[in-house]
Scaffold this motif. Structure first.
Motif, PDB file in Angstrom:
ATOM      1  N   GLN A 189       0.832  -1.213   0.000  1.00 46.57           N
ATOM      2  CA  GLN A 189       0.000   0.000   0.000  1.00 46.57           C
ATOM      3  C   GLN A 189       0.866   1.262   0.000  1.00 46.57           C
ATOM      4  N   TYR A 190       1.926   1.247   0.805  1.00 51.30           N
ATOM      5  CA  TYR A 190       2.824   2.398   0.916  1.00 51.30           C
ATOM      6  C   TYR A 190       3.435   2.758  -0.449  1.00 51.30           C
ATOM      7  N   TYR A 191       3.805   1.743  -1.211  1.00 50.35           N
ATOM      8  CA  TYR A 191       4.411   1.960  -2.528  1.00 50.35           C
ATOM      9  C   TYR A 191       3.393   1.798  -3.660  1.00 50.35           C
ATOM     10  N   ALA A 192       2.125   1.941  -3.373  1.00 52.30           N
ATOM     11  CA  ALA A 192       1.051   1.607  -4.320  1.00 52.30           C
ATOM     12  C   ALA A 192       1.284   2.121  -5.738  1.00 52.30           C
ATOM     13  N   ASN A 193       1.745   3.341  -5.890  1.00 45.96           N
ATOM     14  CA  ASN A 193       1.913   3.897  -7.242  1.00 45.96           C
ATOM     15  C   ASN A 193       3.175   3.386  -7.936  1.00 45.96           C
ATOM     16  N   LYS A 194       3.955   2.542  -7.260  1.00 46.33           N
ATOM     17  CA  LYS A 194       5.190   2.006  -7.841  1.00 46.33           C
ATOM     18  C   LYS A 194       5.147   0.483  -8.004  1.00 46.33           C
ATOM     19  N   VAL A 195       4.067  -0.129  -7.526  1.00 47.74           N
ATOM     20  CA  VAL A 195       3.973  -1.590  -7.511  1.00 47.74           C
ATOM     21  C   VAL A 195       3.565  -2.139  -8.869  1.00 47.74           C
ATOM     22  N   ILE A 196       4.307  -3.164  -9.288  1.00 49.57           N
ATOM     23  CA  ILE A 196       3.950  -3.939 -10.474  1.00 49.57           C
ATOM     24  C   ILE A 196       3.744  -5.364  -9.968  1.00 49.57           C
ATOM     25  N   SER A 197       2.509  -5.837 -10.001  1.00 47.31           N
ATOM     26  CA  SER A 197       2.190  -7.174  -9.499  1.00 47.31           C
ATOM     27  C   SER A 197       2.008  -8.129 -10.661  1.00 47.31           C
ATOM     28  N   PHE A 198       2.496  -9.351 -10.472  1.00 49.36           N
ATOM     29  CA  PHE A 198       2.240 -10.387 -11.466  1.00 49.36           C
ATOM     30  C   PHE A 198       2.314 -11.755 -10.818  1.00 49.36           C
ATOM     31  N   ARG A 199       1.639 -12.691 -11.463  1.00 50.17           N
ATOM     32  CA  ARG A 199       1.625 -14.071 -10.969  1.00 50.17           C
ATOM     33  C   ARG A 199       3.007 -14.679 -11.162  1.00 50.17           C
ATOM     34  N   ALA A 200       3.512 -15.299 -10.121  1.00 52.86           N
ATOM     35  CA  ALA A 200       4.828 -15.919 -10.195  1.00 52.86           C
ATOM     36  C   ALA A 200       4.747 -17.428  -9.996  1.00 52.86           C
ATOM     37  N   ASP A 201       3.560 -17.990 -10.203  1.00 49.80           N
ATOM     38  CA  ASP A 201       3.414 -19.443 -10.106  1.00 49.80           C
ATOM     39  C   ASP A 201       3.425 -20.057 -11.510  1.00 49.80           C
ATOM     40  N   LYS A 202       4.301 -19.485 -12.344  1.00 54.35           N
ATOM     41  CA  LYS A 202       4.466 -19.944 -13.725  1.00 54.35           C
ATOM     42  C   LYS A 202       5.886 -20.478 -13.874  1.00 54.35           C
ATOM     43  N   SER A 203       6.252 -20.848 -15.081  1.00 55.19           N
ATOM     44  CA  SER A 203       7.607 -21.342 -15.310  1.00 55.19           C
ATOM     45  C   SER A 203       8.617 -20.222 -15.067  1.00 55.19           C
ATOM     46  N   GLN A 204       9.854 -20.601 -14.788  1.00 56.22           N
ATOM     47  CA  GLN A 204      10.902 -19.604 -14.568  1.00 56.22           C
ATOM     48  C   GLN A 204      11.052 -18.702 -15.782  1.00 56.22           C
ATOM     49  N   ALA A 205      10.945 -19.269 -16.964  1.00 52.53           N
ATOM     50  CA  ALA A 205      11.091 -18.479 -18.196  1.00 52.53           C
ATOM     51  C   ALA A 205       9.988 -17.427 -18.300  1.00 52.53           C
ATOM     52  N   GLU A 206       8.763 -17.809 -17.966  1.00 54.87           N
ATOM     53  CA  GLU A 206       7.650 -16.856 -18.028  1.00 54.87           C
ATOM     54  C   GLU A 206       7.807 -15.748 -16.984  1.00 54.87           C
ATOM     55  N   VAL A 207       8.227 -16.115 -15.781  1.00 56.55           N
ATOM     56  CA  VAL A 207       8.425 -15.120 -14.732  1.00 56.55           C
ATOM     57  C   VAL A 207       9.574 -14.189 -15.127  1.00 56.55           C
ATOM     58  N   ALA A 208      10.634 -14.750 -15.699  1.00 56.53           N
ATOM     59  CA  ALA A 208      11.773 -13.912 -16.143  1.00 56.53           C
ATOM     60  C   ALA A 208      11.314 -12.896 -17.192  1.00 56.53           C
ATOM     61  N   LYS A 209      10.441 -13.301 -18.093  1.00 55.28           N
ATOM     62  CA  LYS A 209       9.920 -12.361 -19.105  1.00 55.28           C
ATOM     63  C   LYS A 209       9.115 -11.258 -18.437  1.00 55.28           C
ATOM     64  N   ASP A 210       8.292 -11.623 -17.452  1.00 50.13           N
ATOM     65  CA  ASP A 210       7.507 -10.626 -16.718  1.00 50.13           C
ATOM     66  C   ASP A 210       8.426  -9.625 -16.002  1.00 50.13           C
ATOM     67  N   ILE A 211       9.506 -10.130 -15.408  1.00 49.91           N
ATOM     68  CA  ILE A 211      10.451  -9.261 -14.718  1.00 49.91           C
ATOM     69  C   ILE A 211      11.123  -8.321 -15.724  1.00 49.91           C
TER      70      ILE A 211
END
Length: 172
Positions: free
Chosen positions: A145-167
């Motif tokens: 909440q404190y960093y609300a305007n800076k937060v980028i949320s994404f699901r990380a229960d995917k493959s490492q390759a998919e999470v790496a692309k999201d990052i």
């Protein structure tokens, strides 16, 4: 950092089994982030965990004309985290880690390199993890909440390759 005055203070606290104070941790971050490899920025993993820590971190950065620009919020269902932790196996001498299901050793219970037995950490159990997750959620929700305007949320229960692309997308 281990040989700096702050590093030695942190080591003293850890050796005594105490928590390292927020001031020392923020001080260590201040020292480490002055390194040339941090000139374009740096990533903190697992810090800040509380709103108080976030405010202390921001004060330190502000004093240097810097600020947090992005906060990545990896969302993973608790049951997936329990599955990941409960199956973890460690080679104690090297720190190599395996997983019973996701990255098993060639021979069950045995380190691939040395042939020595693998262990499970005492705290790698569902009950301990559930308690930790409750505490984490309670402490970390205010940070999000404190960093609300800076937060980028994404699901990380995917493959490492998919999470790496999201990052990569989040940091681009």
């Amino acid at each position: 950092a281990a040989q700096t005055p702050l590093g030695l203070e942190a080591k003293k606290a850890m050796n005594a089994g105490a928590l390292v104070s927020d001031e020392i941790v923020v001080g260590l971050i201040a020292e480490a982030s002055k390194a040339p490899e941090c000139s374009k920025g740096f990533i903190l993993d697992g810090f800040p965990r509380t709103e108080v820590q976030a405010k202390k971190l921001d004060e330190m950065l502000q004093s240097r004309g810097q600020a947090i620009d992005k906060v990545l919020n990896f969302q993973v269902p608790n049951e997936v985290l329990v599955d990941r932790v409960v199956g973890r196996l460690i080679h104690q001498a090297s720190g190599r880690s395996y997983h019973e299901k996701f990255a098993p050793p060639k021979v069950p219970g045995v380190d691939d390199v040395t042939g020595e037995p693998l262990i499970k950490r005492k705290d790698d159990n569902a009950e301990t993890l559930k308690a930790r997750l409750e505490a984490f959620d309670k402490q970390t929700s205010p940070v999000i909440q404190y960093y609300a305007n800076k937060v980028i949320s994404f699901r990380a229960d995917k493959s490492q390759a998919e999470v790496a692309k999201d990052i990569d997308r989040a940091l681009a």
